[in-house]
Design a protein around this motif. Structure first.
Motif, PDB file in Angstrom:
ATOM      1  N   UNK A 206       0.896  -1.133   0.079  1.00  0.00           N
ATOM      2  CA  UNK A 206       0.099  -0.091   0.045  1.00  0.00           C
ATOM      3  C   UNK A 206       0.845   1.249  -0.137  1.00  0.00           C
ATOM      4  N   UNK A 207       2.176   1.133   0.105  1.00  0.00           N
ATOM      5  CA  UNK A 207       3.130   2.127  -0.068  1.00  0.00           C
ATOM      6  C   UNK A 207       2.812   3.250  -1.337  1.00  0.00           C
ATOM      7  N   UNK A 208       2.650   4.424  -1.293  1.00  0.00           N
ATOM      8  CA  UNK A 208       2.483   5.020  -2.571  1.00  0.00           C
ATOM      9  C   UNK A 208       3.616   5.158  -3.514  1.00  0.00           C
ATOM     10  N   UNK A 209       4.713   5.097  -2.923  1.00  0.00           N
ATOM     11  CA  UNK A 209       5.945   5.183  -3.753  1.00  0.00           C
ATOM     12  C   UNK A 209       5.947   3.945  -4.627  1.00  0.00           C
ATOM     13  N   UNK A 210       6.444   4.138  -5.824  1.00  0.00           N
ATOM     14  CA  UNK A 210       6.683   3.024  -6.756  1.00  0.00           C
ATOM     15  C   UNK A 210       7.555   2.154  -6.214  1.00  0.00           C
ATOM     16  N   UNK A 211       6.781   0.823  -6.223  1.00  0.00           N
ATOM     17  CA  UNK A 211       7.902  -0.251  -5.814  1.00  0.00           C
ATOM     18  C   UNK A 211       8.574  -0.979  -6.784  1.00  0.00           C
ATOM     19  N   UNK A 212       9.588  -1.588  -6.638  1.00  0.00           N
ATOM     20  CA  UNK A 212      10.630  -2.335  -7.580  1.00  0.00           C
ATOM     21  C   UNK A 212      10.270  -3.774  -7.155  1.00  0.00           C
ATOM     22  N   UNK A 213      10.534  -4.587  -8.283  1.00  0.00           N
ATOM     23  CA  UNK A 213      10.281  -5.809  -8.141  1.00  0.00           C
ATOM     24  C   UNK A 213      11.390  -6.982  -8.981  1.00  0.00           C
ATOM     25  N   UNK A 214      11.943  -7.864  -8.363  1.00  0.00           N
ATOM     26  CA  UNK A 214      13.057  -8.480  -8.774  1.00  0.00           C
ATOM     27  C   UNK A 214      12.602  -9.719  -9.776  1.00  0.00           C
ATOM     28  N   UNK A 215      11.136  -9.874  -9.674  1.00  0.00           N
ATOM     29  CA  UNK A 215      10.644 -10.791 -10.638  1.00  0.00           C
ATOM     30  C   UNK A 215      10.546 -10.265 -11.959  1.00  0.00           C
ATOM     31  N   UNK A 216      11.110 -11.050 -13.101  1.00  0.00           N
ATOM     32  CA  UNK A 216      11.354 -10.514 -14.533  1.00  0.00           C
ATOM     33  C   UNK A 216       9.933 -11.036 -15.192  1.00  0.00           C
ATOM     34  N   UNK A 217       9.430 -10.280 -15.821  1.00  0.00           N
ATOM     35  CA  UNK A 217       8.356 -10.612 -16.833  1.00  0.00           C
ATOM     36  C   UNK A 217       8.706  -9.973 -17.973  1.00  0.00           C
ATOM     37  N   UNK A 218       8.318 -10.596 -19.117  1.00  0.00           N
ATOM     38  CA  UNK A 218       8.637  -9.999 -20.404  1.00  0.00           C
ATOM     39  C   UNK A 218       7.841 -10.704 -21.533  1.00  0.00           C
ATOM     40  N   UNK A 219       7.300 -10.210 -22.538  1.00  0.00           N
ATOM     41  CA  UNK A 219       6.535 -11.049 -23.676  1.00  0.00           C
ATOM     42  C   UNK A 219       7.863 -11.962 -24.432  1.00  0.00           C
TER      43      UNK A 219
END
Length: 242
Positions: A206-219
Motif C-alpha cells: 500500500x506504499x504510494x511510492x513506486x515499488x521495485x520487483x526482482x521478478x522478471x516478466x516480459x513477452x
C-alpha cells in the motif's frame, strides 16, 4: 547481487506472460456467452485445455475434457429425446453451466497455478493497475493454497475421528459432517484472510511510492505463438457451418 539472483527464479520452457494469461482469460470468459456456434465453443474450450496440459495439470485438464465432451453430447441428443419438464430444465442448466462457465473456470485454475503472486503484482504494475486491485489479488494468490492446506488438515482430523461419509457416525448424524467440516473451515478462512491482508500491508503493497520487483516478466515468442494460434483457431470456426 548473488542473493538477488538466487531469489529471482527465471522460469524455463513454455511460460506465458501474466498479461497474456489475463487477455486469454478475458477472451474465453466473454466468447462463450457471445457466440453459441458449436465449433466456436469447442475452439474456445481448447485454449484452457491445452494450457492446462502445458502446465502439467493433467488431472484438471482430463476432468474438464470429460465434462465438456459430455455436455456437448447431451446438448446434441437433448432435442431428440423427450424428458420430463423438471429433468429437462436441470439438463439445460447443467449443460449451460459446463459449456459456458467451465472454460473460464479452467482458465482461472491455470492462471492461479502457473502464476506466482510476485509475477501477478509485477504484471499489474506494468499495466498501471491501482492498488485497490493489486492488493486483493496478491492476497488471493496466497489465500487459495493456504485454504487448501487448512481444508486438508480438517479432513485428516475428521478421518481420525471417523467423521466422514459412509462411517457409522455419519449415518447416525449426517449433519455432523457439515458441522465439523465447514464451521472450522469458515473460521479458518476468516483468520487466514486477516493474516494475509496484514502480511501484504507489512510488505509495503500500500506504499504510494513506486515499488521495485526482482521478478522478471516480459513477452516472449511463446506469447506471440499462443495468441496467433488462438486467434487463427477462433477465426476459422466462423467459416464452419453450424
Amino acid at each position: 547481487m548473488e542473493q538477488l539472483q538466487a531469489v529471482a527464479n527465471v522460469k524455463k520452457g513454455f511460460c506465458l506472460d501474466p498479461r497474456i494469461k489475463l487477455l486469454l482469460m478475458a477472451v474465453v470468459a466473454t466468447s462463450e456467452f457471445l457466440y453459441s456456434h458449436t465449433a466456436f465453443m469447442i475452439a474456445v474450450a481448447l485454449i484452457p485445455f491445452a494450457l492446462l496440459l502445458t502446465n502439467r495439470q493433467y488431472k484438471t485438464g482430463i476432468i474438464f475434457f470429460v465434462l465438456f465432451t459430455a455436455g456437448l453430447v447431451v446438448q446434441a441428443v437433448q432435442n431428440s429425446i423427450q424428458f420430463p419438464m423438471v429433468i429437462n430444465m436441470l439438463i439445460v442448466l447443467l449443460v449451460g453451466l459446463v459449456l459456458r462457465l467451465f472454460p473460464a473456470f479452467m482458465m482461472g485454475a491455470y492462471f492461479i497455478k502457473s502464476t506466482t503472486a510476485s509475477e501477478c503484482v509485477a504484471a499489474l504494475g506494468r499495466m498501471h493497475i491501482g492498488r485497490q486491485i493489486t492488493i486483493p489479488l496478491s492476497v488471493l494468490f496466497r489465500f487459495i493454497p493456504t485454504m487448501q492446506e487448512e481444508s486438508s488438515s480438517i479432513k485428516d482430523a475428521m478421518r481420525m475421528r471417523e467423521v466422514q461419509f459412509g462411517t457409522k457416525k455419519f449415518w447416525r448424524d449426517p449433519a455432523a459432517l457439515v458441522e465439523y467440516r465447514f464451521i472450522p473451515l469458515m473460521i479458518s478462512v476468516v483468520k487466514i484472510g486477516e493474516d494475509l491482508s496484514a502480511a501484504a500491508l507489512t510488505r509495503g503493497l500500500d506504499n504510494p511510492i513506486k515499488r521495485t520487483n526482482i521478478t522478471k516478466i516480459a513477452f516472449t515468442h511463446y506469447d506471440v505463438i499462443t495468441v496467433l494460434i488462438s486467434a487463427i483457431m477462433l477465426v476459422l470456426t466462423f467459416f464452419i457451418p453450424q
